[in-house]
Motif scaffolding. Structure first.
Motif, PDB file in Angstrom:
ATOM      1  N   PRO A 108       0.811  -1.219   0.000  1.00  0.00           N
ATOM      2  CA  PRO A 108       0.000   0.000   0.000  1.00  0.00           C
ATOM      3  C   PRO A 108       0.849   1.276   0.000  1.00  0.00           C
ATOM      4  N   ASP A 109       2.001   1.228   0.624  1.00  0.00           N
ATOM      5  CA  ASP A 109       2.902   2.378   0.649  1.00  0.00           C
ATOM      6  C   ASP A 109       4.262   1.898   0.150  1.00  0.00           C
ATOM      7  N   SER A 110       4.345   1.640  -1.152  1.00  0.00           N
ATOM      8  CA  SER A 110       5.528   0.990  -1.702  1.00  0.00           C
ATOM      9  C   SER A 110       6.810   1.811  -1.600  1.00  0.00           C
ATOM     10  N   PHE A 111       6.694   3.113  -1.333  1.00  0.00           N
ATOM     11  CA  PHE A 111       7.887   3.945  -1.176  1.00  0.00           C
ATOM     12  C   PHE A 111       8.029   4.451   0.259  1.00  0.00           C
ATOM     13  N   GLY A 112       7.208   3.919   1.150  1.00  0.00           N
ATOM     14  CA  GLY A 112       7.249   4.325   2.549  1.00  0.00           C
ATOM     15  C   GLY A 112       8.586   4.054   3.212  1.00  0.00           C
ATOM     16  N   TRP A 113       9.297   3.049   2.725  1.00  0.00           N
ATOM     17  CA  TRP A 113      10.600   2.726   3.312  1.00  0.00           C
ATOM     18  C   TRP A 113      11.569   3.885   3.157  1.00  0.00           C
ATOM     19  N   LEU A 114      11.427   4.662   2.081  1.00  0.00           N
ATOM     20  CA  LEU A 114      12.289   5.833   1.900  1.00  0.00           C
ATOM     21  C   LEU A 114      11.994   6.886   2.959  1.00  0.00           C
ATOM     22  N   ALA A 115      10.717   7.130   3.191  1.00  0.00           N
ATOM     23  CA  ALA A 115      10.325   8.105   4.218  1.00  0.00           C
ATOM     24  C   ALA A 115      10.793   7.660   5.600  1.00  0.00           C
ATOM     25  N   THR A 116      10.739   6.350   5.850  1.00  0.00           N
ATOM     26  CA  THR A 116      11.208   5.814   7.131  1.00  0.00           C
ATOM     27  C   THR A 116      12.679   6.134   7.363  1.00  0.00           C
ATOM     28  N   LEU A 117      13.441   6.202   6.267  1.00  0.00           N
ATOM     29  CA  LEU A 117      14.865   6.535   6.361  1.00  0.00           C
ATOM     30  C   LEU A 117      15.093   8.047   6.405  1.00  0.00           C
ATOM     31  N   GLY A 118      14.009   8.824   6.391  1.00  0.00           N
ATOM     32  CA  GLY A 118      14.143  10.283   6.425  1.00  0.00           C
ATOM     33  C   GLY A 118      14.443  10.893   5.067  1.00  0.00           C
ATOM     34  N   ILE A 119      14.155  10.148   4.010  1.00  0.00           N
ATOM     35  CA  ILE A 119      14.437  10.629   2.655  1.00  0.00           C
ATOM     36  C   ILE A 119      13.205  11.328   2.095  1.00  0.00           C
ATOM     37  N   ASP A 120      13.386  12.526   1.634  1.00  0.00           N
ATOM     38  CA  ASP A 120      12.320  13.321   1.027  1.00  0.00           C
ATOM     39  C   ASP A 120      12.128  12.831  -0.408  1.00  0.00           C
ATOM     40  N   LEU A 121      10.945  12.311  -0.710  1.00  0.00           N
ATOM     41  CA  LEU A 121      10.687  11.749  -2.038  1.00  0.00           C
ATOM     42  C   LEU A 121      10.857  12.773  -3.162  1.00  0.00           C
ATOM     43  N   ARG A 122      10.760  14.034  -2.848  1.00  0.00           N
ATOM     44  CA  ARG A 122      10.975  15.063  -3.880  1.00  0.00           C
ATOM     45  C   ARG A 122      12.430  15.133  -4.314  1.00  0.00           C
ATOM     46  N   ARG A 123      13.309  14.484  -3.581  1.00  0.00           N
ATOM     47  CA  ARG A 123      14.745  14.510  -3.872  1.00  0.00           C
ATOM     48  C   ARG A 123      15.249  13.182  -4.453  1.00  0.00           C
ATOM     49  N   VAL A 124      14.322  12.302  -4.827  1.00  0.00           N
ATOM     50  CA  VAL A 124      14.677  10.951  -5.258  1.00  0.00           C
ATOM     51  C   VAL A 124      14.560  10.814  -6.773  1.00  0.00           C
ATOM     52  N   LEU A 125      15.518  10.080  -7.334  1.00  0.00           N
ATOM     53  CA  LEU A 125      15.522   9.767  -8.760  1.00  0.00           C
ATOM     54  C   LEU A 125      15.850   8.285  -8.906  1.00  0.00           C
ATOM     55  N   HIS A 126      15.120   7.603  -9.779  1.00  0.00           N
ATOM     56  CA  HIS A 126      15.434   6.204 -10.071  1.00  0.00           C
ATOM     57  C   HIS A 126      16.748   6.179 -10.843  1.00  0.00           C
ATOM     58  N   GLY A 127      17.743   5.483 -10.328  1.00  0.00           N
ATOM     59  CA  GLY A 127      19.051   5.484 -10.957  1.00  0.00           C
ATOM     60  C   GLY A 127      19.322   4.285 -11.842  1.00  0.00           C
ATOM     61  N   GLU A 128      18.939   3.093 -11.385  1.00  0.00           N
ATOM     62  CA  GLU A 128      19.323   1.890 -12.109  1.00  0.00           C
ATOM     63  C   GLU A 128      18.501   0.718 -11.595  1.00  0.00           C
ATOM     64  N   GLN A 129      18.321  -0.274 -12.438  1.00  0.00           N
ATOM     65  CA  GLN A 129      17.755  -1.536 -11.983  1.00  0.00           C
ATOM     66  C   GLN A 129      18.393  -2.670 -12.768  1.00  0.00           C
ATOM     67  N   SER A 130      18.519  -3.811 -12.105  1.00  0.00           N
ATOM     68  CA  SER A 130      19.084  -4.981 -12.776  1.00  0.00           C
ATOM     69  C   SER A 130      18.413  -6.231 -12.215  1.00  0.00           C
ATOM     70  N   PHE A 131      18.540  -7.311 -12.982  1.00  0.00           N
ATOM     71  CA  PHE A 131      17.869  -8.555 -12.655  1.00  0.00           C
ATOM     72  C   PHE A 131      18.842  -9.708 -12.817  1.00  0.00           C
ATOM     73  N   VAL A 132      18.779 -10.657 -11.901  1.00  0.00           N
ATOM     74  CA  VAL A 132      19.467 -11.932 -12.059  1.00  0.00           C
ATOM     75  C   VAL A 132      18.377 -12.984 -11.917  1.00  0.00           C
ATOM     76  N   TYR A 133      18.113 -13.703 -13.010  1.00  0.00           N
ATOM     77  CA  TYR A 133      17.052 -14.707 -13.017  1.00  0.00           C
ATOM     78  C   TYR A 133      17.632 -16.086 -12.709  1.00  0.00           C
ATOM     79  N   HIS A 134      16.923 -16.817 -11.848  1.00  0.00           N
ATOM     80  CA  HIS A 134      17.327 -18.180 -11.497  1.00  0.00           C
ATOM     81  C   HIS A 134      16.366 -19.207 -12.065  1.00  0.00           C
TER      82      HIS A 134
END
Length: 152
Positions: free
Chosen positions: A67-93
């Motif tokens: 329900p709050d998929s980005f709430g973990w950032l707020a828990t760390l004290g991170i202001d979502l207005r200052r966030v940018l998606h930088g990278e993503q990667s996958f390792v499939y098993h």
């Protein structure tokens, strides 16, 4: 505010999702996937799958089910207005298919600072498993956090 490296190792709330064939079709179409194994059950079965396989990058959807998929950032004290998606990667098993019940269990795996502290890079890795515990994939996301109080 710089991110404290002491957060490395912090486990975040897990998310579980039953993979729905209709959702897989919609996602495949949304990303422009034209291989019929992702949208046509007969084509998937002819290719050796028991059901529609999960298209590339779909597994990140699991964490967005919270329900709050980005709430973990707020828990760390991170202001979502200052966030940018930088990278993503996958390792499939293994290949996930429609009908699988998958759980993503994320944790913070790294914190790095760049440009004299003006940017923090926060790395989160999630393991995705089936209901029986079998490993499906490891997903890595890097979030860039701008620290405006640091002079550039």
């Amino acid at each position: 505010m710089a991110i404290d490296p002491a957060v490395i190792g912090t486990e975040l709330p897990s998310s579980t999702l039953t993979i729905d064939a209709g959702r897989l079709r919609f996602f495949a179409e949304a990303i422009g996937e034209t291989n019929p194994i992702f949208t046509d059950l007969a084509a998937a079965k002819a290719a050796g799958y028991e059901n529609l396989p999960v298209p590339p990058t779909f597994l990140f959807v699991i964490e967005l089910e919270n329900p709050d998929s980005f709430g973990w950032l707020a828990t760390l004290g991170i202001d979502l207005r200052r966030v940018l998606h930088g990278e993503q990667s996958f390792v499939y098993h293994s290949t996930a298919v429609a009908g699988d019940v998958l759980t993503a269990t994320p944790r913070i795996t790294d914190v790095d600072s760049k440009k004299g502290g003006a940017l923090d890079l926060l790395t989160k890795t999630a393991t995705v498993t089936r209901a029986d515990g079998a490993l499906v994939a490891e997903l890595t996301t890097v979030v860039v956090v701008r620290n405006p109080e640091v002079a550039r």
